[in-house]
Scaffold this motif. Structure first.
Motif, mmCIF file in Angstrom:
data_model
loop_
_atom_site.group_PDB
_atom_site.id
_atom_site.type_symbol
_atom_site.label_atom_id
_atom_site.label_comp_id
_atom_site.label_asym_id
_atom_site.label_seq_id
_atom_site.Cartn_x
_atom_site.Cartn_y
_atom_site.Cartn_z
ATOM 1 N N SER A 1 37.695 43.041 45.301
ATOM 2 C CA SER A 1 38.130 44.083 44.542
ATOM 3 C C SER A 1 37.227 44.968 44.021
ATOM 4 C CB SER A 1 39.260 43.728 43.483
ATOM 5 O OG SER A 1 40.336 43.145 43.887
ATOM 6 N N ALA B 1 44.818 41.861 34.014
ATOM 7 C CA ALA B 1 43.801 41.647 35.283
ATOM 8 C C ALA B 1 44.426 42.307 36.402
ATOM 9 C CB ALA B 1 43.742 40.122 35.781
ATOM 10 N N GLY C 1 43.715 43.830 40.449
ATOM 11 C CA GLY C 1 42.847 43.810 41.534
ATOM 12 C C GLY C 1 43.835 43.434 42.710
ATOM 13 N N ASN C 2 43.382 42.513 43.834
ATOM 14 C CA ASN C 2 44.110 42.343 45.076
ATOM 15 C C ASN C 2 44.138 40.685 45.105
ATOM 16 O OD1 ASN C 2 44.349 45.370 45.986
ATOM 17 N ND2 ASN C 2 42.092 45.036 45.259
ATOM 18 N N PRO C 3 44.821 40.225 44.468
ATOM 19 C CA PRO C 3 44.757 38.699 44.621
ATOM 20 C C PRO C 3 45.462 38.224 45.791
ATOM 21 C CG PRO C 3 46.502 39.301 42.990
ATOM 22 C CD PRO C 3 45.646 40.571 43.359
ATOM 23 N N SER D 1 47.886 44.741 42.087
ATOM 24 C CA SER D 1 48.768 43.514 41.524
ATOM 25 C C SER D 1 48.021 43.519 40.173
ATOM 26 C CB SER D 1 48.503 42.227 42.185
ATOM 27 O OG SER D 1 49.324 42.217 43.488
ATOM 28 N N ILE E 1 43.473 34.742 37.571
ATOM 29 C CA ILE E 1 42.500 35.138 38.533
ATOM 30 C C ILE E 1 42.586 34.563 39.735
ATOM 31 C CG2 ILE E 1 40.099 35.652 38.687
ATOM 32 C CD1 ILE E 1 39.866 36.210 35.698
ATOM 33 N N ASN F 1 40.929 38.816 43.254
ATOM 34 C CA ASN F 1 40.801 39.617 42.205
ATOM 35 C C ASN F 1 39.411 39.744 41.850
ATOM 36 O OD1 ASN F 1 43.700 38.132 40.871
ATOM 37 N ND2 ASN F 1 43.175 40.164 40.517
ATOM 38 N N GLY G 1 37.583 42.996 40.464
ATOM 39 C CA GLY G 1 38.639 43.933 39.862
ATOM 40 C C GLY G 1 38.338 44.375 38.378
#
Length: 358
Positions: free
Chosen positions: A78, A156, A158-160, A166, A202, A206, A209
């Motif tokens: 991210s 938090a 981002g792109n987990p 997300s 996290i 993530n 991000g």
């Protein structure tokens, strides 16, 4: 299969705050006993819950357009949009090993080409730049992370594990942490300072991000999660983010001059290696090379010496030396205990320098 970029923390070395308990959020007001009061209290609680949910929704809607997906040939992570020119800050370990990237905005499925501006591996930060940025980029707002407090609610984003755009929630569990992250094939081991510990989840992807407060401002960059070295699994609810103050300071230097000109981190000015005794126990740091005119050289330390303590703290490995340097400041004078090749011991005083970007 695409690999999600993420890091695990192997050691927590220092803390400016150690309160880890999660406090309960009170939504209802005080009232006297009785049926009508109970109804009033329930109504107030429901209203408070609705306001909090609305706040969450507004923050996510506001910040998510500033959080991007960064894709490499075999991994992803991210990043956060810094300006309308296409500069994006992320973790170094997200972009390490490549110089060209694909970036996807949360508001579109279209991908954009990006190139590395520069990175700062010692602080696990990097800036990439879109080569042809769209006109509607939305830069994130950054908070003053020095004002972050334990118990503060954060999200938090981002792109987990590759799940784009997300969000998870939690609190700030501690501030001022110093943590050591492991070495990998693309990145060196590094001790990161002024980290924010959070209970917000996290996960891999993530990294890089945004950790944001309820005003919608970035307080940190999710970077690490704690792992049980014995069991090999992550510790739920123990994650770490690089503070926004640190991230912005480093990113602004990279954008302004193409490199980090003032890391703010202390350096002894040596290249060393960890030494072990006949029983495989770590015993110190062997000095391989000394920077000419640097702190160690000026203190009389030479190649072949073994550093056994710094600032009266025992040093048994390079990781231990890095961790202790992370607690010190440039220009600070500290005692350094050394063992010479002939076996003699002495203590010299070194004036620490500033760690230079590699």
């Amino acid at each position: 299969m695409t690999r999600r970029r993420g890091r695990v923390v192997v050691a927590v070395t220092t803390a400016a705050a150690t309160l880890l308990a999660v406090g309960a959020l009170a939504l209802g007001g005080c009232s006297s006993s009785g049926g009508s009061s109970s109804s009033s209290s329930t109504s107030t609680a429901n209203t408070g819950g609705a306001n909090l949910q609305s706040n969450y929704e507004n923050v996510i809607a506001t910040v998510m357009p500033s959080v991007v997906l960064i894709t490499l040939p075999s991994s992803l992570g991210s990043g956060i949009i810094l300006d309308t020119k296409g500069d994006i800050v992320t973790n170094n370990h997200v972009v390490a090993g490549a110089s060209d990237y694909k970036v996807t905005l949360s508001t579109s499925s279209q991908t954009y080409d990006a190139k590395l501006v520069n990175s700062f591996p010692q602080g696990d930060l990097a800036v990439i730049k879109l080569t042809n940025p769209p006109s509607d980029l939305k830069p994130a707002a950054f908070a003053d992370s020095s004002k972050a407090v334990v118990g503060q609610i954060v999200l938090a984003m981002g792109n987990p594990i590759g799940l784009s755009s997300s969000a998870t929630d939690g609190i700030i569990s501690a501030t001022g942490r110093s943590v050591t992250e492991p070495q990998s094939s693309d990145t060196p081991a590094a001790t990161l300072t002024d980290m924010i510990q959070t209970s917000a989840s996290i996960n891999s992807g993530n990294s890089g991000g945004a950790l944001v407060d309820l005003s919608g401002a970035v307080v940190g960059i999710p970077t690490l999660t704690a792992v049980d070295q014995t069991l090999g699994g992550a510790h739920p609810g123990i994650g770490f983010a690089i503070s926004s103050d640190t991230a912005k300071r480093i990113a602004d230097q990279i954008i302004g001059s193409g490199k980090v000109t003032d890391s703010g981190l202390a350096s002894l000015g040596i290249t060393g290696r960890s030494l072990i005794d006949a029983n495989s126990r770590p015993v110190g740091v062997g000095v391989v090379e000394v920077t000419s005119g640097g702190p160690a050289a000026n203190a009389g330390i030479v190649a072949g010496d073994v550093i056994t303590s710094l600032n009266k703290v025992a040093v048994t490995s390079m990781d231990a030396l890095s961790a202790e340097l992370a607690t010190l400041k440039p220009s600070q004078q500290v005692p350094v205990a050394i063992t010479k090749p002939d076996g003699s011991n002495s203590t010299v005083t070194a004036t620490l320098g500033t760690l230079q970007a590699s």
